[in-house]
Design a protein around this motif. Structure first.
Motif, mmCIF file in Angstrom:
data_model
loop_
_atom_site.group_PDB
_atom_site.id
_atom_site.type_symbol
_atom_site.label_atom_id
_atom_site.label_comp_id
_atom_site.label_asym_id
_atom_site.label_seq_id
_atom_site.Cartn_x
_atom_site.Cartn_y
_atom_site.Cartn_z
ATOM 1 N N GLY A 80 0.806 -1.216 0.000
ATOM 2 C CA GLY A 80 0.000 0.000 0.000
ATOM 3 C C GLY A 80 0.835 1.260 0.000
ATOM 4 O O GLY A 80 0.504 2.242 -0.680
ATOM 5 N N ILE A 81 1.914 1.250 0.752
ATOM 6 C CA ILE A 81 2.798 2.417 0.782
ATOM 7 C C ILE A 81 3.395 2.664 -0.599
ATOM 8 O O ILE A 81 3.481 3.804 -1.076
ATOM 9 N N VAL A 82 3.800 1.588 -1.281
ATOM 10 C CA VAL A 82 4.349 1.735 -2.635
ATOM 11 C C VAL A 82 3.291 2.301 -3.571
ATOM 12 O O VAL A 82 3.575 3.169 -4.410
ATOM 13 N N GLU A 83 2.056 1.817 -3.446
ATOM 14 C CA GLU A 83 0.987 2.336 -4.299
ATOM 15 C C GLU A 83 0.756 3.819 -4.044
ATOM 16 O O GLU A 83 0.537 4.602 -4.978
ATOM 17 N N GLU A 84 0.828 4.229 -2.779
ATOM 18 C CA GLU A 84 0.639 5.639 -2.455
ATOM 19 C C GLU A 84 1.788 6.499 -2.978
ATOM 20 O O GLU A 84 1.574 7.616 -3.452
ATOM 21 N N ILE A 85 3.023 5.993 -2.913
ATOM 22 C CA ILE A 85 4.159 6.735 -3.459
ATOM 23 C C ILE A 85 4.008 6.877 -4.975
ATOM 24 O O ILE A 85 4.261 7.943 -5.549
#
Length: 453
Positions: A80-85
């Motif tokens: 999820g963090i990668v998707e947000e970045i």
């Protein structure tokens, strides 16, 4: 927050849209079969050139970060963090950012960064790892020049979970600053706008995204919806959660999973309206909310306006290009839809869900009256994903209107096995076609193929 709406959507939601108290996280949902995934990747690779031309803009792909927590249950958080970045970087008009689905085809693999650069057609790659423990999070990241393999920078970002948005900002700004040092201040400030200020709501949102990305599973779609509702419970102004919750109903419609379409569409309208109302500067909310209004409510012009705004905010958001292509098909503008779709495919060249693009292509050519070409694109989608309903319908109608009744009937046989309750009289809920001519041709083609009235 409650709305007094009780709909039936199977056991997973326990008859709760937004009325019952939140339950515990449910069963684990299986991933798609390895054979199907491999076929999808093959289809994507065969559609686009194996070595793509670099865009004129600086281009970047964010690879899946390694979950260093030692707990597989935390994969959703790292992903999820990668998707947000990725979403944050896609807001910069000066960058060309590869979509999440293509980048995630490398998850769990030992990769050659130079090869990744060639396969995705990008100059830079951002990779790293995430460790989440108790209330602390540590993120390591390195930006690499894919042409040379040289590390441009590497850094470590640490803080409390409540600081996760600041950590994302720091990492994104470092990446952008290294690639395009003259980025305007206004662009950086726009990137910093976060969907929620509550980490607990954000955590449920990331769990929802993880389930939503498991395409083809009704259980996963139900799980995603429940997670988005729980995020909204904690933050009633969480626009992206409203938008993705609304989109879950689109997923339910196109896969014939709805149990009470009228009530579910009313709820989808409520969620989508909140998404675009609260998320006027949020490309995710505008994309999911706007497309839901177009797809389920037939509000094509309003939906297109929201998609146009989303693309102004986030020019590299592949899903927005795809959804706008669908809307233009429904409006009877297929030749305007095709450039949008080609742009989406370039931004997402290795998407395991490439059959979705093939399906839009097929419908665009159908609306343009190119029935053989429409059937060909739909066949590509069906070859990879045999139970995908939209291309089965389009292929059946296309073959019938092209005079190939045997092929049309074969498609209809498969379609009726998967969606036995479907009738000509219930097609309107699936296809908000604006031109009467398109509607008449679709129904005539499906009727010839054998769909009952």
């Amino acid at each position: 927050m409650t709305i007094g709406v009780a709909l039936i959507v199977g056991d997973t939601l326990r008859r709760r849209w937004h009325t019952d108290s939140p339950g515990t996280r449910g069963q684990e949902f299986p991933l798609l079969a390895a054979r199907e995934q491999a076929a999808r990747s093959t289809a994507a690779d065969s559609t686009l050139a194996s070595q793509l031309t670099l865009p004129e803009k600086p281009s970047i792909a964010v690879l899946p970060f390694q979950n260093m927590s030692g707990d597989p249950e935390q994969d959703y958080f790292a992903d999820g963090i990668v998707e947000e970045i990725t979403t944050a970087l896609s807001r910069f008009p000066s960058l060309f950012v590869i979509a999440r689905n293509s980048s995630f085809t490398y998850k769990g693999k030992s990769v050659d960064i130079k090869q990744v650069g060639r396969e995705l057609g990008v100059r830079y790659v951002l990779e790293g790892g995430i460790r989440k423990a108790a209330n602390q999070v540590r993120v390591t990241a390195q930006l690499i020049d894919a042409a040379t393999g040289v590390h441009i920078w590497a850094d470590r970002f640490e803080g409390e979970l409540a600081d996760i948005f600041r950590l994302q900002d720091d990492m994104s700004q470092r990446a952008v600053g290294a690639i395009t040092p003259m980025v305007e201040h206004a662009e950086i400030e726009r990137m910093k706008r976060k969907p929620t200020h509550r980490f607990d709501a954000y955590d449920f949102y990331l769990k929802g995204l993880a389930s939503l990305n498991l395409q083809g599973s009704k259980d996963a779609a139900d799980e995603a919806l429940q997670m988005f509702y729980r995020a909204i419970d904690l933050d009633s102004g969480f626009a992206s959660a409203y938008g993705n919750a609304a989109f879950c109903f689109v997923r339910r419609l196109v896969n014939a999973w709805m149990e009470d379409p009228k009530k579910e569409i009313v709820e989808a309208e409520r969620l989508a309206t909140r998404a675009v109302q609260y998320g006027s500067d949020d490309p995710v909310a505008l994309t999911s909310g706007g497309f839901t209004l177009a797809r389920l409510l037939g509000e094509l012009e309003i939906g297109e306006q929201h998609l146009h705004r989303a693309l102004e905010l986030s020019p590299s958001y592949a899903l927005a290009w795809t959804h706008r292509a669908w809307i233009r098909v429904f409006q009877g503008r297929p030749d305007e839809a095709l450039p949008d779709l080609n742009r989406a495919m370039r931004l997402n060249p290795r998407d395991p869900l490439m059959p979705g693009y093939f399906s839009v292509m097929g419908m665009a050519h159908f609306v343009a009256g190119r029935y053989e070409e429409a059937a060909s694109w739909c066949e590509k989608a069906i070859q990879v994903q045999p139970k995908f309903l939209p291309p089965l319908r389009t292929a059946a109608a296309s073959y019938a209107l092209a005079g190939n009744l045997q092929a049309a009937q074969t498609m209809m046989s498969s379609l009726m096995q998967l969606d036995p309750r479907r009738r000509i009289s219930t097609l309107r809920e699936l296809y908000p076609l604006q031109r009467n001519r398109d509607w008449e041709l679709l129904t005539e083609g499906l009727r010839r193929a054998g769909l009952p009235d």
